[in-house]
Design an enzyme around this catalytic site. Structure first.
Site, PDB file in Angstrom:
ATOM      1  N   CYS A   1      44.919  39.190  26.585  1.00 22.68           N
ATOM      2  CA  CYS A   1      43.564  39.717  26.733  1.00 22.68           C
ATOM      3  C   CYS A   1      43.370  40.179  28.183  1.00 22.68           C
ATOM      4  O   CYS A   1      44.226  39.959  29.041  1.00 22.68           O
ATOM      5  CB  CYS A   1      42.523  38.662  26.368  1.00 22.68           C
TER       6      CYS A   1
ATOM      7  N   CYS B   1      43.785  37.626  30.836  1.00 22.00           N
ATOM      8  CA  CYS B   1      45.169  37.214  31.112  1.00 22.00           C
ATOM      9  C   CYS B   1      45.704  37.911  32.367  1.00 22.00           C
ATOM     10  O   CYS B   1      46.504  37.345  33.103  1.00 22.00           O
ATOM     11  CB  CYS B   1      46.078  37.523  29.927  1.00 22.00           C
TER      12      CYS B   1
ATOM     13  N   CYS C   1      33.013  53.920  42.448  1.00 17.70           N
ATOM     14  CA  CYS C   1      33.478  55.314  42.496  1.00 17.70           C
ATOM     15  C   CYS C   1      32.714  56.124  43.530  1.00 17.70           C
ATOM     16  O   CYS C   1      33.277  57.002  44.169  1.00 17.70           O
ATOM     17  CB  CYS C   1      33.345  55.953  41.126  1.00 17.70           C
TER      18      CYS C   1
END
Length: 97
Positions: free
Chosen positions: A27, A30, A44
């Protein structure tokens, strides 16, 4: 039970993966167990993004979604695709649970 076709962009780089526990894949947590502290990662607006990169990553996300829906090909489950827009290199990394 719904796969997550993940994509991200930052400056001149992009990432793409498919997180799907039903297929035995890792996932998102992880690979990134802890969220960064607020204000430590520029957005951004501050860092900038190469304008065509979101289109490229989005197109590849659509391709991954089509592969999942149709059952064709090999989705990026357990793999992370890294895109370097400046060098025009695509690298793949294996992900573990």
């Amino acid at each position: 039970g719904i796969p997550n076709v993940y994509g991200s962009v930052w400056r001149f780089e992009g990432q793409l993966s498919v997180f799907d526990a039903a297929r035995g894949g890792p996932c998102y947590r992880c690979i990134s167990p802890h969220a960064p502290e607020p204000g430590t990662v520029p957005g951004c607006a501050e860092a900038g993004v190469l304008g065509v990169l979101p289109g490229l990553v989005g197109t590849l996300q659509a391709l991954e979604a089509i592969k999942l829906i149709t059952g064709l090909g090999e989705p990026l489950v357990g793999r992370l695709l890294h895109i370097d827009g400046l060098a025009m290199k695509f690298r793949e990394f294996r992900l573990r649970k």
